[in-house]
Write a protein that holds these residues in place. Sequence first.
Motif, mmCIF file in Angstrom:
data_model
loop_
_atom_site.group_PDB
_atom_site.id
_atom_site.type_symbol
_atom_site.label_atom_id
_atom_site.label_comp_id
_atom_site.label_asym_id
_atom_site.label_seq_id
_atom_site.Cartn_x
_atom_site.Cartn_y
_atom_site.Cartn_z
ATOM 1 N N GLU A 138 1.088 12.165 -1.433
ATOM 2 C CA GLU A 138 0.189 13.101 -2.119
ATOM 3 C C GLU A 138 0.309 12.967 -3.635
ATOM 4 N N THR A 139 1.541 12.819 -4.123
ATOM 5 C CA THR A 139 1.768 12.691 -5.565
ATOM 6 C C THR A 139 1.209 11.380 -6.084
ATOM 7 N N ALA A 140 1.375 10.318 -5.302
ATOM 8 C CA ALA A 140 0.872 9.004 -5.706
ATOM 9 C C ALA A 140 -0.639 9.003 -5.879
ATOM 10 N N LYS A 141 -1.314 9.860 -5.116
ATOM 11 C CA LYS A 141 -2.772 9.920 -5.168
ATOM 12 C C LYS A 141 -3.284 11.058 -6.062
ATOM 13 N N ASP A 148 0.844 -1.195 0.000
ATOM 14 C CA ASP A 148 0.000 0.000 0.000
ATOM 15 C C ASP A 148 0.876 1.240 0.000
ATOM 16 N N ILE A 149 0.314 2.339 -0.451
ATOM 17 C CA ILE A 149 1.065 3.572 -0.619
ATOM 18 C C ILE A 149 1.589 4.120 0.708
ATOM 19 N N GLY A 150 0.832 3.937 1.795
ATOM 20 C CA GLY A 150 1.296 4.410 3.094
ATOM 21 C C GLY A 150 2.604 3.747 3.495
ATOM 22 N N VAL A 191 13.280 10.760 0.233
ATOM 23 C CA VAL A 191 12.105 11.354 -0.407
ATOM 24 C C VAL A 191 11.112 11.746 0.684
ATOM 25 N N ASP A 192 10.570 12.939 0.603
ATOM 26 C CA ASP A 192 9.556 13.369 1.565
ATOM 27 C C ASP A 192 8.354 12.432 1.482
ATOM 28 N N GLY A 193 8.100 11.691 2.560
ATOM 29 C CA GLY A 193 7.037 10.692 2.552
ATOM 30 C C GLY A 193 5.664 11.275 2.270
ATOM 31 N N ALA A 209 6.413 5.512 3.709
ATOM 32 C CA ALA A 209 7.260 5.445 4.902
ATOM 33 C C ALA A 209 8.675 5.003 4.526
ATOM 34 N N TRP A 210 8.780 4.034 3.619
ATOM 35 C CA TRP A 210 10.089 3.579 3.143
ATOM 36 C C TRP A 210 10.786 4.692 2.374
ATOM 37 N N MET A 211 10.041 5.410 1.563
ATOM 38 C CA MET A 211 10.610 6.517 0.793
ATOM 39 C C MET A 211 11.186 7.568 1.731
ATOM 40 N N GLY A 212 10.484 7.816 2.850
ATOM 41 C CA GLY A 212 10.952 8.791 3.823
ATOM 42 C C GLY A 212 12.312 8.443 4.393
ATOM 43 N N LYS A 213 12.633 7.158 4.420
ATOM 44 C CA LYS A 213 13.940 6.705 4.920
ATOM 45 C C LYS A 213 14.991 6.696 3.816
#
Length: 212
Positions: free
Chosen positions: A146-149, A126-128, A139-141, A132-136
């Motif tokens: 927001e962009t994914a949606k 799921d995108i959430g 990339v700003d999570g 969270a992984w992107m934030g690590k």
Amino acid sequence: MKFGFRTLATLAFAGFLSMGVSAAPQIDKDYREIKPAQSTEPGAKVEVIEFFWYGCPHCFDLEPTLKKWLARLPADVTFKRVPAIFRQSWVAGAQTYYTLETLGELDRLHGKVFDAIHVERQAFNDIGTIAAWMGKNGVDGKKFEETAKSFAVAGKVQRAQQMSAAYQLTGVPALVVDGKYIALGSTFDGMIANLDALIDRARTERAASGKK
């Protein structure tokens, strides 16, 4: 010992065969036709599309071989990836791809997403979770989610879903040449060899038709 012309010609042909010259790709063995053929981007370049899914182990395994091929990408060939969507559970992968593309992070993180799923065994369902992984990973999570949606990404995902059906895909990875042919192969090296042969065929067909 003297040889006649016919004998010499026979020996030359036998030597030609012994050099291991490859035969033309065979339909339904080395490639599959797409009927009807799909339109390609305007221009003189031969188009190659890789349909893939981040969760596909074969797509992950193909990456090193594909990367080597991309390093020698011919000047008259254009390459792009399209995230295939066969079922709803694949949508998150497509959103991930197009979001990274939109944020300018695709080159940096495309391979890392594969590694996260297949090496680190991350569950990217799921995108959430993905945000969270992107934030690590720089990339700003919140911005990722927001962009994914966003409407823009939703439109690209819908187009990918339509293409997955129109190109008559039966699985991934799928390497498509000029909207007409899908390269097959029992090994990745064999698939790439067939890809190169199909590119040559597409060049010939373009030259014959005067396509620009």
